[in-house]
Design a protein around this motif. Sequence first.
Motif, PDB file in Angstrom:
ATOM      1  N   UNK A   1      26.517 129.222  55.041  1.00 53.68           N
ATOM      2  CA  UNK A   1      26.907 129.112  56.457  1.00 53.68           C
ATOM      3  C   UNK A   1      27.872 130.576  56.914  1.00 53.68           C
ATOM      4  N   UNK A   2      28.754 130.613  55.957  1.00 54.25           N
ATOM      5  CA  UNK A   2      29.888 131.699  56.438  1.00 54.25           C
ATOM      6  C   UNK A   2      29.230 133.050  55.912  1.00 54.25           C
ATOM      7  N   UNK A   3      28.264 133.234  55.287  1.00 54.06           N
ATOM      8  CA  UNK A   3      27.608 134.453  55.005  1.00 54.06           C
ATOM      9  C   UNK A   3      28.181 135.103  53.886  1.00 54.06           C
ATOM     10  N   UNK A   4      28.969 134.170  52.965  1.00 55.60           N
ATOM     11  CA  UNK A   4      29.772 134.945  51.724  1.00 55.60           C
ATOM     12  C   UNK A   4      28.735 135.628  50.854  1.00 55.60           C
ATOM     13  N   UNK A   5      29.335 136.488  49.939  1.00 55.40           N
ATOM     14  CA  UNK A   5      28.485 137.069  49.121  1.00 55.40           C
ATOM     15  C   UNK A   5      28.796 136.383  47.720  1.00 55.40           C
ATOM     16  N   UNK A   6      27.516 136.698  46.773  1.00 52.61           N
ATOM     17  CA  UNK A   6      27.740 135.847  45.410  1.00 52.61           C
ATOM     18  C   UNK A   6      29.137 136.275  44.694  1.00 52.61           C
TER      19      UNK A   6
END
Length: 323
Positions: free
Chosen positions: A303-308
């Motif tokens: 949802x927060x579009x964090x990276x792996x």
Amino acid sequence: MAFVIYGAGAIGGLLGARLFDTDADVRLIARGEHLTALREHGLRVESAEGAWTVPVPAAGSPAEAGVGPGDVVVLAMKSQDTAAALAELRTVAGPGTPVVCVQNGVANERMALRLFENVYAVCVMCPAAHVSPGVVQAHAAPVPGILDLGRYPGSVDDTAREISTAFAKAGFVSEPRADIMRWKYRKLIMNLGNAVGALCGPGDGTQPVLDLVRSEGEAVLAAAGSDVVSEEEDLARRAGILRFPPFEGRAPGGGSSVQSLLRGTGTIESDHLNGEIVLLGRLHGVPAPANELVRQLAVVAAREQLQPGSVPASELLAKLSEA
């Protein structure tokens, strides 16, 4: 037999391209920039065997794809998109339309069977990536994947055999199996690590977390009475089939959940993988705190579009010890 591939991402795009190359009647359903690229340039497939572009027809909906009698609809979207896809499909497809779930998890088939009487489950072992609009990669070669299948909930019929033959002609290893869900439950156990890889990234430090979520999964499935093939059976099925020669431009591996974060889709499949174990655990009185925490963190990361790799494995282990 004509194939409508509903969800032309990594798996659906690769399968559609390989079927198209055998002169099968194939139509893809995609959306957004991917659909635009498919219409304008065709679908580019990259692998260690080279790169090629297929001019496979692409549409934005089942209605536009002209789904009709004689078509086999292959669901290849992530599980979180299945319900909406089925609702759209039923507006143009009759209840007897064969629906083939080329998807991870074990819930898609039941959703499909509520609306369509001829449903087929596929155990997907097909490392692939949706690299960019109009481009997919096959990471295994010369065999791109294993696609065993059976009629859901548990049999083999002439349609299953015909679909399996078409998959094999397209270069996949495929066998019709009456016990296909046993194999899909083993794949579910494997897929419980998808969210861990997405959260923590690659590294040896993730193994204790993987062990936790998978041991919970085994315990929950046992309590639920789910019949699961053994690890030994699964390894024997895959032995020597999938090979991973390097090639220039190969996208990072790590599974479908890693790819969801890399592409910033805003959603992730964890509710239908780790969440399946949480649900069954609640139904059968077996706690699954590790899967619940991993599921929740993965949903937030998407949802927060964090990276792996946004959550170090040591931090995740600490959170698990507090759960």
